[in-house]
Design a protein around this motif. Structure first.
Motif, PDB file in Angstrom:
ATOM      1  N   UNK A  81       0.842  -1.202   0.000  1.00  0.00           N
ATOM      2  CA  UNK A  81       0.000   0.000   0.000  1.00  0.00           C
ATOM      3  C   UNK A  81       0.877   1.252   0.000  1.00  0.00           C
ATOM      4  N   UNK A  82       1.928   1.227   0.796  1.00  0.00           N
ATOM      5  CA  UNK A  82       2.845   2.371   0.829  1.00  0.00           C
ATOM      6  C   UNK A  82       3.405   2.650  -0.558  1.00  0.00           C
ATOM      7  N   UNK A  83       3.562   1.586  -1.339  1.00  0.00           N
ATOM      8  CA  UNK A  83       4.142   1.742  -2.672  1.00  0.00           C
ATOM      9  C   UNK A  83       3.081   2.030  -3.726  1.00  0.00           C
ATOM     10  N   UNK A  84       1.844   2.260  -3.265  1.00  0.00           N
ATOM     11  CA  UNK A  84       0.765   2.590  -4.214  1.00  0.00           C
ATOM     12  C   UNK A  84       0.486   1.469  -5.207  1.00  0.00           C
ATOM     13  N   UNK A  85       0.536   0.221  -4.740  1.00  0.00           N
ATOM     14  CA  UNK A  85       0.074  -0.872  -5.603  1.00  0.00           C
ATOM     15  C   UNK A  85      -1.387  -0.583  -5.956  1.00  0.00           C
ATOM     16  N   UNK A  86      -1.786  -0.891  -7.193  1.00  0.00           N
ATOM     17  CA  UNK A  86      -3.146  -0.560  -7.622  1.00  0.00           C
ATOM     18  C   UNK A  86      -4.172  -1.525  -7.041  1.00  0.00           C
ATOM     19  N   UNK A  87      -3.764  -2.786  -6.935  1.00  0.00           N
ATOM     20  CA  UNK A  87      -4.638  -3.830  -6.396  1.00  0.00           C
ATOM     21  C   UNK A  87      -3.763  -4.806  -5.611  1.00  0.00           C
ATOM     22  N   UNK A  88      -4.397  -5.569  -4.727  1.00  0.00           N
ATOM     23  CA  UNK A  88      -3.685  -6.636  -4.039  1.00  0.00           C
ATOM     24  C   UNK A  88      -4.278  -7.974  -4.466  1.00  0.00           C
ATOM     25  N   UNK A  89      -3.438  -8.998  -4.461  1.00  0.00           N
ATOM     26  CA  UNK A  89      -3.893 -10.361  -4.704  1.00  0.00           C
ATOM     27  C   UNK A  89      -3.522 -11.167  -3.465  1.00  0.00           C
ATOM     28  N   UNK A  90      -4.513 -11.763  -2.831  1.00  0.00           N
ATOM     29  CA  UNK A  90      -4.255 -12.508  -1.600  1.00  0.00           C
ATOM     30  C   UNK A  90      -4.555 -13.984  -1.845  1.00  0.00           C
ATOM     31  N   UNK A  91      -3.509 -14.806  -1.781  1.00  0.00           N
ATOM     32  CA  UNK A  91      -3.676 -16.252  -1.929  1.00  0.00           C
ATOM     33  C   UNK A  91      -4.430 -16.774  -0.716  1.00  0.00           C
ATOM     34  N   UNK A  92      -5.515 -17.499  -0.944  1.00  0.00           N
ATOM     35  CA  UNK A  92      -6.239 -18.051   0.211  1.00  0.00           C
ATOM     36  C   UNK A  92      -6.176 -19.577   0.232  1.00  0.00           C
ATOM     37  N   UNK A  93      -5.470 -20.169  -0.730  1.00  0.00           N
ATOM     38  CA  UNK A  93      -5.293 -21.622  -0.717  1.00  0.00           C
ATOM     39  C   UNK A  93      -4.217 -21.982   0.310  1.00  0.00           C
ATOM     40  N   UNK A  94      -4.541 -22.908   1.189  1.00  0.00           N
ATOM     41  CA  UNK A  94      -3.629 -23.253   2.275  1.00  0.00           C
ATOM     42  C   UNK A  94      -2.650 -24.354   1.896  1.00  0.00           C
ATOM     43  N   UNK A  95      -3.149 -25.420   1.305  1.00  0.00           N
ATOM     44  CA  UNK A  95      -2.323 -26.602   1.100  1.00  0.00           C
ATOM     45  C   UNK A  95      -1.134 -26.344   0.177  1.00  0.00           C
ATOM     46  N   UNK A  96      -1.355 -25.647  -0.912  1.00  0.00           N
ATOM     47  CA  UNK A  96      -0.290 -25.469  -1.902  1.00  0.00           C
ATOM     48  C   UNK A  96       0.405 -24.106  -1.812  1.00  0.00           C
ATOM     49  N   UNK A  97      -0.321 -23.097  -1.272  1.00  0.00           N
ATOM     50  CA  UNK A  97       0.238 -21.738  -1.290  1.00  0.00           C
ATOM     51  C   UNK A  97       0.401 -21.103   0.093  1.00  0.00           C
ATOM     52  N   UNK A  98      -0.018 -21.837   1.127  1.00  0.00           N
ATOM     53  CA  UNK A  98       0.215 -21.354   2.488  1.00  0.00           C
ATOM     54  C   UNK A  98      -0.608 -20.142   2.891  1.00  0.00           C
ATOM     55  N   UNK A  99      -1.669 -19.864   2.154  1.00  0.00           N
ATOM     56  CA  UNK A  99      -2.524 -18.732   2.518  1.00  0.00           C
ATOM     57  C   UNK A  99      -3.783 -19.207   3.230  1.00  0.00           C
ATOM     58  N   UNK A 100      -4.569 -18.260   3.726  1.00  0.00           N
ATOM     59  CA  UNK A 100      -5.839 -18.604   4.376  1.00  0.00           C
ATOM     60  C   UNK A 100      -6.881 -17.544   4.019  1.00  0.00           C
ATOM     61  N   UNK A 101      -8.127 -17.935   4.183  1.00  0.00           N
ATOM     62  CA  UNK A 101      -9.200 -16.964   3.978  1.00  0.00           C
ATOM     63  C   UNK A 101      -9.069 -15.837   5.012  1.00  0.00           C
ATOM     64  N   UNK A 102      -8.543 -16.189   6.179  1.00  0.00           N
ATOM     65  CA  UNK A 102      -8.357 -15.178   7.218  1.00  0.00           C
ATOM     66  C   UNK A 102      -7.380 -14.093   6.760  1.00  0.00           C
ATOM     67  N   UNK A 103      -6.370 -14.466   5.982  1.00  0.00           N
ATOM     68  CA  UNK A 103      -5.444 -13.449   5.444  1.00  0.00           C
ATOM     69  C   UNK A 103      -6.240 -12.376   4.700  1.00  0.00           C
ATOM     70  N   UNK A 104      -7.191 -12.836   3.891  1.00  0.00           N
ATOM     71  CA  UNK A 104      -7.990 -11.889   3.107  1.00  0.00           C
ATOM     72  C   UNK A 104      -8.820 -11.003   4.027  1.00  0.00           C
ATOM     73  N   UNK A 105      -9.473 -11.609   4.994  1.00  0.00           N
ATOM     74  CA  UNK A 105     -10.257 -10.830   5.974  1.00  0.00           C
ATOM     75  C   UNK A 105      -9.360  -9.793   6.658  1.00  0.00           C
ATOM     76  N   UNK A 106      -8.195 -10.235   7.094  1.00  0.00           N
ATOM     77  CA  UNK A 106      -7.284  -9.339   7.825  1.00  0.00           C
ATOM     78  C   UNK A 106      -6.802  -8.189   6.947  1.00  0.00           C
ATOM     79  N   UNK A 107      -6.453  -8.513   5.714  1.00  0.00           N
ATOM     80  CA  UNK A 107      -5.935  -7.476   4.807  1.00  0.00           C
ATOM     81  C   UNK A 107      -7.027  -6.455   4.505  1.00  0.00           C
ATOM     82  N   UNK A 108      -8.233  -6.949   4.235  1.00  0.00           N
ATOM     83  CA  UNK A 108      -9.338  -6.029   3.929  1.00  0.00           C
ATOM     84  C   UNK A 108      -9.624  -5.139   5.153  1.00  0.00           C
ATOM     85  N   UNK A 109      -9.607  -5.744   6.328  1.00  0.00           N
ATOM     86  CA  UNK A 109      -9.868  -4.958   7.538  1.00  0.00           C
ATOM     87  C   UNK A 109      -8.798  -3.870   7.729  1.00  0.00           C
TER      88      UNK A 109
END
Ligand SMILES: O=P(O)(O)OC[C@@H](O)[C@@H](O)c1c[nH]c2ccccc12
Length: 265
Positions: A81-109
């Protein structure tokens, strides 16, 4: 079986107990709740510079570990955000990419708390509208539709659900015949994945071949394997409106500087 088919099969299997009918009223209600984030499509459509979708990704089947499993998604989002990215992409797949749906919730919040309208993509292997409802509820503004991995009726169900919930869809393609398939669904945004999911090699020539074939009115994104200014310049030169960058930004000591350079490619 190639890796994508394996991941899709695993995703379908893990979702099997969550599949339920998703009614239009539910999607409409979730759509009405979207107050904070701006439009994903509009954020990419700026014509004065190359747009950057900055991805939060801890690991991947092709790269292995990219960042610590305990990496804080919000801290990464803060840098983007500090770098003025236009959009964010949040991986929410856990098994292969190590992300979670909670990451998305947290980032949006986090974005909401800071009054930022940067729209987020829920990056996952979407197969059913139930995942679209989850994405909308978490505050994503766009979903991913991997054209080669889905049957026509699945794409239609995802597209319709996203439309009702007010989300954009990024149609991801890798081959010429997938472009034809994607065009049947009247896409507004098409992403060309430079990564060959059979061999795990990235080659920007994929964007150079396919992006010029995408009709003018569609926003064009070059995805994967973009590491430096030269790569971004190649994407821009063949007509990309935006680039989607994960690994290079996750590993960079100074993601702000890299995003700034990409914008000017
Ligand atoms: O880390 P890279 O090479 O910059 O790639 C980012 C993004 O394109 C990649 O993560 C990706 C493209 N399509 C996907 C589909 C699912 C998961 C991940 C992806």
């Amino acid at each position: 079986m190639d890796k994508l088919s394996e991941i899709m099969a695993a995703k379908r299997h893990s979702l099997r107990n969550q599949i339920r009918p998703v009614r239009d009223q539910e999607l409409e209600r979730l759509g009405r709740m979207q107050t904070q984030g701006g439009s994903f499509l509009k954020a990419l459509a700026k014509k004065d510079r190359l747009s950057v979708i900055a991805e939060i990704k801890r690991k991947s089947p092709s790269a292995g570990e990219i960042a610590s499993a305990t990496l804080d998604a919000v801290e990464q989002a803060r840098e983007y955000i500090n770098a003025e990215a236009d959009c964010l992409s949040v991986l929410t797949d856990t098994d292969y990419f190590g992300g979670t749906l909670k990451d998305l919730w947290d980032v949006v919040e986090f974005l909401e708390c800071h009054g930022r309208k940067t729209p987020c993509l829920r990056k996952d292997f979407m197969v059913h509208p139930v995942q679209v409802a989850e994405a909308a509820e978490a505050g994503a503004r766009c979903i991913l539709i991997i054209v080669r991995a889905l049957a026509d009726d699945e794409i239609k169900a995802l597209r319709d659900a996203a439309g009702i919930a007010g989300l954009d869809a990024l149609y991801e393609i890798h081959e010429e015949r997938e472009l034809e398939k994607a065009l049947k669904f009247d896409p507004k945004i098409i992403g060309v994945n430079n990564r060959d999911l059979k061999r795990f090699k990235t080659d920007l020539a994929t964007s150079e071949l396919l992006i010029p074939q995408i009709p003018d009115h569609i926003i064009k994104v070059s995805e994967s394997g973009i590491f430096d200014l030269e790569d971004a310049e190649r994407a821009s030169a063949c007509g990309a409106d935006a680039i989607l960058v994960g690994e290079a930004l996750m590993k960079s000591e100074n993601p702000e500087e890299l995003i700034e350079a990409f914008h000017n490619a």
